[in-house]
Write a protein that holds these residues in place. Structure first.
Motif, PDB file in Angstrom:
ATOM      1  N   GLY A 189       5.883   5.192   7.786  1.00  0.00           N
ATOM      2  CA  GLY A 189       6.924   5.861   7.009  1.00  0.00           C
ATOM      3  C   GLY A 189       8.340   5.554   7.467  1.00  0.00           C
ATOM      4  N   LEU A 190       8.494   4.988   8.662  1.00  0.00           N
ATOM      5  CA  LEU A 190       9.823   4.629   9.160  1.00  0.00           C
ATOM      6  C   LEU A 190      10.282   3.280   8.623  1.00  0.00           C
ATOM      7  CD1 LEU A 190       9.365   5.610  12.916  1.00  0.00           C
ATOM      8  CD2 LEU A 190      10.415   6.984  11.092  1.00  0.00           C
ATOM      9  N   PHE A 191       9.316   2.427   8.253  1.00  0.00           N
ATOM     10  CA  PHE A 191       9.607   1.057   7.839  1.00  0.00           C
ATOM     11  C   PHE A 191       9.623   0.930   6.323  1.00  0.00           C
ATOM     12  CE2 PHE A 191       8.444   0.289  12.142  1.00  0.00           C
ATOM     13  CZ  PHE A 191       8.998  -0.930  12.500  1.00  0.00           C
ATOM     14  N   ARG A 192      10.500   0.052   5.833  1.00  0.00           N
ATOM     15  CA  ARG A 192      10.416  -0.359   4.436  1.00  0.00           C
ATOM     16  C   ARG A 192       9.063  -1.016   4.240  1.00  0.00           C
ATOM     17  NH1 ARG A 192      14.325  -1.983   0.803  1.00  0.00           N
ATOM     18  NH2 ARG A 192      13.230  -3.976   0.764  1.00  0.00           N
ATOM     19  N   ASP A 233      19.239   3.577   1.945  1.00  0.00           N
ATOM     20  CA  ASP A 233      19.207   3.448   0.485  1.00  0.00           C
ATOM     21  C   ASP A 233      19.965   4.563  -0.226  1.00  0.00           C
ATOM     22  OD1 ASP A 233      17.538   5.643   0.769  1.00  0.00           O
ATOM     23  OD2 ASP A 233      15.747   4.642   0.009  1.00  0.00           O
ATOM     24  N   GLY A 234      20.755   5.317   0.523  1.00  0.00           N
ATOM     25  CA  GLY A 234      21.490   6.433  -0.057  1.00  0.00           C
ATOM     26  C   GLY A 234      20.764   7.753   0.117  1.00  0.00           C
ATOM     27  N   ARG A 235      19.491   7.678   0.494  1.00  0.00           N
ATOM     28  CA  ARG A 235      18.704   8.892   0.709  1.00  0.00           C
ATOM     29  C   ARG A 235      18.236   9.023   2.153  1.00  0.00           C
ATOM     30  NH1 ARG A 235      16.402   6.658  -4.100  1.00  0.00           N
ATOM     31  NH2 ARG A 235      14.780   5.838  -2.752  1.00  0.00           N
ATOM     32  N   ARG A 236      18.018   7.862   2.799  1.00  0.00           N
ATOM     33  CA  ARG A 236      17.465   7.893   4.149  1.00  0.00           C
ATOM     34  C   ARG A 236      17.640   6.538   4.817  1.00  0.00           C
ATOM     35  NH1 ARG A 236      11.178   6.803   4.533  1.00  0.00           N
ATOM     36  NH2 ARG A 236      12.010   5.750   6.335  1.00  0.00           N
ATOM     37  N   TRP A 237      17.391   6.496   6.129  1.00  0.00           N
ATOM     38  CA  TRP A 237      17.396   5.257   6.889  1.00  0.00           C
ATOM     39  C   TRP A 237      15.985   4.676   6.944  1.00  0.00           C
ATOM     40  CZ3 TRP A 237      21.475   2.516   8.188  1.00  0.00           C
ATOM     41  CH2 TRP A 237      22.717   3.148   8.207  1.00  0.00           C
ATOM     42  N   TRP A 238      15.900   3.354   6.850  1.00  0.00           N
ATOM     43  CA  TRP A 238      14.644   2.609   6.937  1.00  0.00           C
ATOM     44  C   TRP A 238      14.779   1.541   8.014  1.00  0.00           C
ATOM     45  CZ3 TRP A 238      10.554   3.646   3.662  1.00  0.00           C
ATOM     46  CH2 TRP A 238      10.832   4.355   2.494  1.00  0.00           C
ATOM     47  N   VAL A 239      13.700   1.268   8.725  1.00  0.00           N
ATOM     48  CA  VAL A 239      13.665   0.097   9.601  1.00  0.00           C
ATOM     49  C   VAL A 239      13.307  -1.092   8.715  1.00  0.00           C
ATOM     50  CG1 VAL A 239      12.558  -1.047  11.558  1.00  0.00           C
ATOM     51  CG2 VAL A 239      12.937   1.437  11.609  1.00  0.00           C
ATOM     52  N   GLN A 240      14.172  -2.085   8.712  1.00  0.00           N
ATOM     53  CA  GLN A 240      13.901  -3.324   7.984  1.00  0.00           C
ATOM     54  C   GLN A 240      13.163  -4.306   8.884  1.00  0.00           C
ATOM     55  OE1 GLN A 240      14.537  -4.320   4.581  1.00  0.00           O
ATOM     56  NE2 GLN A 240      13.025  -5.729   5.390  1.00  0.00           N
ATOM     57  N   SER A 241      13.616  -4.386  10.139  1.00  0.00           N
ATOM     58  CA  SER A 241      12.925  -5.259  11.086  1.00  0.00           C
ATOM     59  C   SER A 241      13.184  -4.797  12.507  1.00  0.00           C
ATOM     60  CB  SER A 241      13.354  -6.724  10.914  1.00  0.00           C
ATOM     61  OG  SER A 241      14.729  -6.870  11.176  1.00  0.00           O
ATOM     62  N   LEU A 242      12.238  -5.129  13.343  1.00  0.00           N
ATOM     63  CA  LEU A 242      12.334  -4.823  14.766  1.00  0.00           C
ATOM     64  C   LEU A 242      11.876  -6.083  15.500  1.00  0.00           C
ATOM     65  CD1 LEU A 242      10.915  -1.663  16.522  1.00  0.00           C
ATOM     66  CD2 LEU A 242      10.919  -3.899  17.589  1.00  0.00           C
ATOM     67  N   VAL A 243      12.797  -6.680  16.244  1.00  0.00           N
ATOM     68  CA  VAL A 243      12.516  -7.882  17.018  1.00  0.00           C
ATOM     69  C   VAL A 243      12.616  -7.500  18.482  1.00  0.00           C
ATOM     70  CG1 VAL A 243      13.233 -10.256  17.509  1.00  0.00           C
ATOM     71  CG2 VAL A 243      13.642  -9.293  15.237  1.00  0.00           C
ATOM     72  N   TRP A 244      11.615  -7.894  19.284  1.00  0.00           N
ATOM     73  CA  TRP A 244      11.728  -7.568  20.694  1.00  0.00           C
ATOM     74  C   TRP A 244      11.405  -8.752  21.569  1.00  0.00           C
ATOM     75  CZ3 TRP A 244       7.399  -6.074  18.017  1.00  0.00           C
ATOM     76  CH2 TRP A 244       6.154  -6.297  18.599  1.00  0.00           C
ATOM     77  N   GLN A 245      12.023  -8.704  22.768  1.00  0.00           N
ATOM     78  CA  GLN A 245      11.770  -9.704  23.786  1.00  0.00           C
ATOM     79  C   GLN A 245      11.787  -8.995  25.133  1.00  0.00           C
ATOM     80  OE1 GLN A 245      14.215 -13.223  23.647  1.00  0.00           O
ATOM     81  NE2 GLN A 245      13.536 -13.920  25.649  1.00  0.00           N
ATOM     82  N   ALA A 294       0.844  -1.193   0.000  1.00  0.00           N
ATOM     83  CA  ALA A 294       0.000   0.000   0.000  1.00  0.00           C
ATOM     84  C   ALA A 294       0.883   1.247   0.000  1.00  0.00           C
ATOM     85  CB  ALA A 294      -0.894  -0.007   1.230  1.00  0.00           C
ATOM     86  N   ALA A 295       0.382   2.310  -0.587  1.00  0.00           N
ATOM     87  CA  ALA A 295       1.119   3.570  -0.612  1.00  0.00           C
ATOM     88  C   ALA A 295       1.270   4.085   0.815  1.00  0.00           C
ATOM     89  CB  ALA A 295       0.380   4.591  -1.465  1.00  0.00           C
ATOM     90  N   VAL A 296       2.454   4.550   1.132  1.00  0.00           N
ATOM     91  CA  VAL A 296       2.748   5.059   2.458  1.00  0.00           C
ATOM     92  C   VAL A 296       3.121   6.528   2.334  1.00  0.00           C
ATOM     93  CG1 VAL A 296       4.335   4.864   4.416  1.00  0.00           C
ATOM     94  CG2 VAL A 296       3.537   2.809   3.278  1.00  0.00           C
ATOM     95  N   LYS A 297       2.574   7.336   3.225  1.00  0.00           N
ATOM     96  CA  LYS A 297       2.910   8.753   3.268  1.00  0.00           C
ATOM     97  C   LYS A 297       4.419   8.887   3.509  1.00  0.00           C
ATOM     98  CE  LYS A 297       2.019  12.658   6.252  1.00  0.00           C
ATOM     99  NZ  LYS A 297       1.322  13.070   7.471  1.00  0.00           N
ATOM    100  N   PRO A 298       5.113   9.718   2.743  1.00  0.00           N
ATOM    101  CA  PRO A 298       6.555   9.872   2.947  1.00  0.00           C
ATOM    102  C   PRO A 298       6.875  10.321   4.369  1.00  0.00           C
ATOM    103  CG  PRO A 298       5.859  10.965   0.920  1.00  0.00           C
ATOM    104  CD  PRO A 298       4.610  10.559   1.658  1.00  0.00           C
TER     105      PRO A 298
END
Length: 175
Positions: A62-65, A149-161, A23-27
């Motif tokens: 917007g923080l996550f890929r 990606d050369g333009r910004r940081w993205w969260v790829q994954s967040l694992v918690w315990q 789905a489209a995500v707001k920048p």
């Protein structure tokens, strides 16, 4: 034969999710994704708030890929460890009713980070409260993997315990 048909149906259903167009995500706001520190701060900020306060879920998205995941590793009701892998929207759907009834404030206690080129890993020790000034009801570690990606940081994954009596936080993650 029935097993084969069931397996094909299962795989086809799973493939639909894998190949579906996200789905489209707001920048994201540039300030939220310019640095690893900014992303981590925005993560904690977006999920925290008093009971009934609407969270800015577009900011979180917007923080996550688009293929980013939130993963909780915890004991289930039978006491066996299980892992639940959630999309950002799965996470939002799960916590929204909870946040409507109870406040939730999560803050970072300490952080251990590693970065190589365009990837970063953050071990972020957290504590959770139901009110900003309340006693913490939970502590644990968020393991956050980020990519640039050369333009910004993205969260790829967040694992918690979460911490438990049988698995207390080691001192090295509290300094």
């Amino acid at each position: 034969m029935r097993k084969s048909i069931a397996m094909v149906a299962l795989l086809a259903g799973m493939a639909g999710g894998v190949f579906a167009k996200p789905a489209a995500v707001k920048p994201a706001a540039a300030a939220d994704v310019a640095t690893v520190d900014a992303v981590i701060g925005a993560l904690y900020d977006t999920i925290s708030g008093p009971a009934g306060k609407a969270r800015d879920w577009d900011r979180l998205r917007g923080l996550f890929r688009a293929d980013g995941k939130l993963i909780v590793h915890a004991r289930n009701k039978e006491g066996i460890f299980s892992t639940r892998v959630l999309s950002v929207d799965d996470y939002i759907a799960g916590v929204t009713p909870l946040f409507a009834k109870k406040g939730f404030f999560e803050s970072e206690l300490t952080r251990k980070s590693e970065q190589f080129g365009q990837i970063a890993h953050v071990f972020s020790t957290y504590e959770s409260r139901h009110a900003k000034e309340a006693k913490p009801f939970q502590r644990g570690i968020n393991s956050i993997q980020l990519v640039n990606d050369g333009r910004r940081w993205w969260v790829q994954s967040l694992v918690w315990q979460a911490e438990t009596d049988h698995n207390p936080l080691p001192q090295r993650y509290l300094k």
